[in-house]
Each structure stands twice: as C-alpha cells, then as structure tokens.
Design a protein around this motif. Structure first.
Motif, PDB file in Angstrom:
ATOM      1  N   LEU A  40      43.782  33.899  56.078  1.00 23.94           N
ATOM      2  CA  LEU A  40      45.440  33.623  55.773  1.00 23.94           C
ATOM      3  C   LEU A  40      46.022  34.875  54.992  1.00 23.94           C
ATOM      4  N   ALA A  41      45.301  35.443  54.243  1.00 21.94           N
ATOM      5  CA  ALA A  41      45.767  36.563  53.412  1.00 21.94           C
ATOM      6  C   ALA A  41      44.478  37.300  52.786  1.00 21.94           C
ATOM      7  N   VAL A  42      44.935  38.640  52.692  1.00 25.27           N
ATOM      8  CA  VAL A  42      44.055  39.460  52.010  1.00 25.27           C
ATOM      9  C   VAL A  42      44.837  40.491  50.990  1.00 25.27           C
ATOM     10  N   ALA A  43      44.344  40.657  49.792  1.00 22.58           N
ATOM     11  CA  ALA A  43      44.911  41.208  48.867  1.00 22.58           C
ATOM     12  C   ALA A  43      44.022  42.483  48.244  1.00 22.58           C
ATOM     13  N   ARG A  44      44.423  43.498  47.918  1.00 27.14           N
ATOM     14  CA  ARG A  44      43.452  44.797  47.131  1.00 27.14           C
ATOM     15  C   ARG A  44      44.181  44.825  45.740  1.00 27.14           C
ATOM     16  N   GLY A  45      43.319  45.259  44.809  1.00 27.77           N
ATOM     17  CA  GLY A  45      43.748  45.708  43.431  1.00 27.77           C
ATOM     18  C   GLY A  45      42.763  46.840  43.024  1.00 27.77           C
ATOM     19  N   GLY A  46      42.722  47.262  41.625  1.00 26.48           N
ATOM     20  CA  GLY A  46      41.959  48.062  40.996  1.00 26.48           C
ATOM     21  C   GLY A  46      40.653  47.667  40.802  1.00 26.48           C
ATOM     22  N   PRO A  47      39.775  48.420  39.960  1.00 29.92           N
ATOM     23  CA  PRO A  47      38.582  47.971  39.714  1.00 29.92           C
ATOM     24  C   PRO A  47      38.457  46.507  39.030  1.00 29.92           C
ATOM     25  N   GLY A  48      37.714  45.894  39.225  1.00 26.75           N
ATOM     26  CA  GLY A  48      37.441  44.626  38.836  1.00 26.75           C
ATOM     27  C   GLY A  48      36.133  44.187  38.299  1.00 26.75           C
ATOM     28  N   ASN A  49      34.980  45.151  37.997  1.00 24.70           N
ATOM     29  CA  ASN A  49      33.612  44.585  38.107  1.00 24.70           C
ATOM     30  C   ASN A  49      33.509  44.576  36.045  1.00 24.70           C
ATOM     31  N   PRO A  50      33.438  43.357  35.684  1.00 20.66           N
ATOM     32  CA  PRO A  50      33.533  43.416  34.399  1.00 20.66           C
ATOM     33  C   PRO A  50      32.430  43.825  33.432  1.00 20.66           C
ATOM     34  N   ASN A  51      31.125  44.424  34.237  1.00 18.45           N
ATOM     35  CA  ASN A  51      30.143  45.289  33.592  1.00 18.45           C
ATOM     36  C   ASN A  51      30.566  46.479  33.354  1.00 18.45           C
ATOM     37  N   LEU A  53      34.288  47.601  33.154  1.00 19.62           N
ATOM     38  CA  LEU A  53      35.529  47.181  32.490  1.00 19.62           C
ATOM     39  C   LEU A  53      35.642  46.427  31.264  1.00 19.62           C
ATOM     40  N   GLY A  54      34.816  45.547  31.134  1.00 13.34           N
ATOM     41  CA  GLY A  54      34.813  44.513  29.833  1.00 13.34           C
ATOM     42  C   GLY A  54      35.428  43.256  30.769  1.00 13.34           C
ATOM     43  N   HIS A  55      35.021  42.005  30.290  1.00 13.67           N
ATOM     44  CA  HIS A  55      35.565  40.873  30.749  1.00 13.67           C
ATOM     45  C   HIS A  55      36.831  40.857  30.782  1.00 13.67           C
ATOM     46  N   PRO A  56      37.673  40.568  29.655  1.00 12.42           N
ATOM     47  CA  PRO A  56      39.142  40.730  29.802  1.00 12.42           C
ATOM     48  C   PRO A  56      39.928  41.419  30.972  1.00 12.42           C
ATOM     49  N   ALA A  57      39.659  42.754  30.772  1.00 17.42           N
ATOM     50  CA  ALA A  57      40.287  43.617  31.793  1.00 17.42           C
ATOM     51  C   ALA A  57      40.085  43.155  33.188  1.00 17.42           C
ATOM     52  N   ALA A  58      38.727  43.104  33.559  1.00 17.79           N
ATOM     53  CA  ALA A  58      38.537  42.638  34.918  1.00 17.79           C
ATOM     54  C   ALA A  58      39.012  41.415  35.329  1.00 17.79           C
ATOM     55  N   ALA A  59      39.030  40.460  34.350  1.00 17.90           N
ATOM     56  CA  ALA A  59      39.502  39.100  34.657  1.00 17.90           C
ATOM     57  C   ALA A  59      41.181  39.107  34.877  1.00 17.90           C
ATOM     58  N   GLU A  61      42.495  41.677  36.195  1.00 19.09           N
ATOM     59  CA  GLU A  61      42.973  42.580  37.201  1.00 19.09           C
ATOM     60  C   GLU A  61      42.611  41.529  38.526  1.00 19.09           C
ATOM     61  N   LEU A  62      41.604  40.599  38.446  1.00 14.74           N
ATOM     62  CA  LEU A  62      41.237  39.397  39.325  1.00 14.74           C
ATOM     63  C   LEU A  62      42.431  38.658  39.586  1.00 14.74           C
ATOM     64  N   ALA A  63      43.080  38.204  38.301  1.00 16.03           N
ATOM     65  CA  ALA A  63      44.089  37.192  38.207  1.00 16.03           C
ATOM     66  C   ALA A  63      45.456  37.711  39.050  1.00 16.03           C
ATOM     67  N   ALA A  64      45.629  38.892  38.735  1.00 16.18           N
ATOM     68  CA  ALA A  64      46.713  39.580  39.680  1.00 16.18           C
ATOM     69  C   ALA A  64      46.733  39.638  41.105  1.00 16.18           C
ATOM     70  N   VAL A  65      45.487  40.021  41.342  1.00 16.40           N
ATOM     71  CA  VAL A  65      45.020  40.101  42.887  1.00 16.40           C
ATOM     72  C   VAL A  65      45.114  38.600  43.439  1.00 16.40           C
ATOM     73  N   PHE A  66      44.573  37.636  42.809  1.00 20.25           N
ATOM     74  CA  PHE A  66      44.639  36.330  43.253  1.00 20.25           C
ATOM     75  C   PHE A  66      46.022  35.768  43.429  1.00 20.25           C
ATOM     76  N   GLY A  67      46.833  36.171  42.468  1.00 15.33           N
ATOM     77  CA  GLY A  67      48.256  35.614  42.542  1.00 15.33           C
ATOM     78  C   GLY A  67      48.996  36.377  43.634  1.00 15.33           C
ATOM     79  N   ARG A  68      48.650  37.597  43.933  1.00 17.20           N
ATOM     80  CA  ARG A  68      49.234  38.254  45.290  1.00 17.20           C
ATOM     81  C   ARG A  68      48.710  37.553  46.373  1.00 17.20           C
ATOM     82  N   CYS A  69      47.346  37.205  46.739  1.00 11.38           N
ATOM     83  CA  CYS A  69      46.721  36.466  47.619  1.00 11.38           C
ATOM     84  C   CYS A  69      47.329  35.187  47.837  1.00 11.38           C
TER      85      CYS A  69
END
Length: 337
Positions: A40-51, A53-59, A61-69
């Motif tokens: 239905l949709a595919v979205a791409r963003g920046g780095p998202g690996n918590p190991n 970036l750290g958990h907050p920053a990675a989460a 980024e994932l949330a922003a990409v999830f919203g776009r998707c």
C-alpha cells in the motif's frame, strides 16, 4: 467502591494492516500492506538502528517514517491499532526494552503486534519461502547462521573485525594492506594490488602506508576490498587473498554441518556483487551434486513483509497464503517522495 479498570482499546473494524521494516544504520524503511501482502505504501527515512543512535533518537526516526507511511496508505492514526508486522534490525538481540522502544517508535500500535527480528533472518526470507535454512554473510562483517522461524538458532563466526569476520570486506582489505607492506619491506616492485593500495591510501612507502591506515577507523579497511577483485585476474597475490577469503567463508558454512535440502541464502556485498570471492563461493555451493539450493538475498523489506504475512513468526502455521515469488517481486521503492 473502586471503579473497574478501563478496557484496552479495541481494534477498528477491518482487516489488519501489515507492517514491514528494514531498520539499519544507514536508513529506515517501512512498508504497509494489505493482509495478502499487496503493498500500500513504502516510506524511507534516516538511520534508525538504536544500537548506533540510542533508543530515543532511533525511535523518533521510526515514528516519523511510520507516520508518513500511514498517510501514504490513506490510513488514520486509529488504523494503527490494526497494524501487525515485523521489523528487521541488525543487532536486534542487543535491543533492551523492546516494548518501550516500539511504543515510542510505533505510536498507536497495540503491544505485542510487531516483532523485532534479526536482519539475517529477514534476509533469508527475502530469498526463500522456507521456514528453515542458512545464511552466509560477507559484507563489512562475515559469518554463517542457521535460521528457523525467524530466529537465528546457530552461528559460526560473525564475531566482529577484531576477533573474526574471516572473508569479509574488512578481512580482505586488511590482507591487501598486509601484502602491500610485505612487498615494500622486501624492496620488490609493487604489483597491481600493491600499486592500487598505495594509490587508494595516498601512500608511497611503509611509513606513509602505516600512517594512512592507523589514522582512520579500522573498519574503513573494508573500502580496500574492491582492489582485490580488480587485481585478482592479473596479480597472483590478489588471487591468493581472494581464494583464502572464499575458503574461510566456506569453512564457516561447513562448520554449521548443514542439513541437505535446506536452502542457503547469500548476502553482503562480497558475495552478491561480481568478484572472485563470491564466484568461488557460489561455484563451491552450487556445483554438480550440490546438496543445498543456493539463493541470493533480495530486499530486506520484502523479507520482513513475507514474515509479517505469516504473522511475524510462521512456526506451526504452515506457509503464508501469498506466493513468495509474487510478494518479493513488488516494487519496494519509496512512494512517499
């Protein structure tokens, strides 16, 4: 009188939305699909690996990409309650507080609806519909694993550049530098490989080559691996390094004592791209009388979606209903612009 605890939110009426994720240190890619796996949709963003970036920053980024998707799929925030799926992530086993991470990364998604699986398990499912099999990896790192129902159940090597990763791009680059140092210390004329290493590092002698190597992070030696491939046909030193690298990878594979009939999936630039290491490995695994079908990994997002169709981990459920070939052949490029 004590009031009863509020009931958990109920999922909106309608079929589930499938979520697939390929989360790495370079980019974050998410896809939403219908229950049969149709995108239905595919979205791409920046780095998202918590190991990394750290958990907050990675989460976040994932949330922003999830919203776009969600928006690209014409889904609402309430539709997030219908989401279930799989995120493929390098170093997934090192993720602490998975529930807390997912609650921040995928707001509105019901707890327990999304699994975080190792990236190698997702790579396996990108190329094979089977529940069990093997993955042989040679990229920056290297190793061999057995996969069962989305889990890595056995491993050989993959210990990182300091202790292992034999046959990886890092290993090849380090061997190229060692061979070049040997040529320089003997006072021999540089062959094609040594000349390429000196040019790539801007060096002219032992001292300048050592200085060039040691002033950069060790993992950057992986960038010299292509010099092996380029020189192997004309330089016996490069050909020898490539052969040894391939043999070390095959040794990791054979150390798993692979069961005949189960597929092996090749992944990582050293094995997937044309070159003497990958050619030697593929010839050994896929020769006459080969006991294990050999496949090359496809898009990690496709592998995650295949597992999501099977409800995250397909153990005991039989094969998902959608044809694997049709599912992974879909266009997984960003539809969100």
């Amino acid at each position: 009188m004590t009031s009863p605890a509020p009931s958990p939110p109920r999922s909106p009426a309608g079929p589930a939305l499938l979520l697939a994720g390929d989360v790495g240190g370079t980019s974050t890619r998410l896809a939403l699909a219908a229950p049969d796996g149709t995108l239905l949709a595919v979205a791409r963003g920046g780095p998202g690996n918590p190991n990394a970036l750290g958990h907050p920053a990675a989460a976040d980024e994932l949330a922003a990409v999830f919203g776009r998707c969600l928006r690209a799929a014409r889904a609402t925030d309430a539709d997030a309650l219908r989401v279930r799926g799989v995120l493929g992530m390098a170093g997934a086993s090192a993720l602490t507080d998975v529930d807390g991470f997912l609650a921040r990364a995928l707001p509105g998604v019901a707890p327990g609806s999304v699994r975080v699986l190792p990236d190698l398990a997702v790579a396996f499912s990108s190329a094979s519909a089977e529940r069990r099999g093997y993955v042989l990896l040679a990229g920056t790192g290297a190793g061999a694993v057995q996969v069962a129902d989305g889990a890595l159940v056995e491993r050989r090597d993959g210990w990182g550049w300091l202790l292992g990763d034999a046959g990886s791009a890092f290993w090849l680059g380090r061997e190229a530098v060692r061979a070049t140092l040997d040529v320089l210390e003997r006072g021999d004329a540089p062959g094609p490989l040594a000349a390429a290493v000196l040019a790539a590092t801007g060096s002219r002698d032992v001292s300048s080559l050592l200085a060039a190597v040691y002033r950069r992070p060790p993992v950057e030696l992986a960038g010299l691996a292509p010099q092996i491939s380029a020189a192997a046909s004309a330089d016996p030193v490069a050909a020898s390094i490539a052969a040894r690298g391939a043999d070390r990878l095959l040794a990791s594979w054979h150390a798993l004592d692979p069961r005949p009939g189960l597929p092996v999936v090749l992944t990582g630039s050293v094995l997937v791209r044309p070159g003497p290491v990958g050619d030697r490995v593929r010839a050994a695994l896929g020769g006459v009388g080969a006991a294990n079908p050999v496949h090359v990994a496809g898009d990690g997002l496709a592998g995650a979606l295949w597992l999501a169709v099977g409800d995250g981990t397909p153990a005991g459920t039989g094969p998902p209903p959608l044809d694997h070939t049709r599912l992974v052949a879909q266009d997984f490029t960003d539809t969100c612009g």
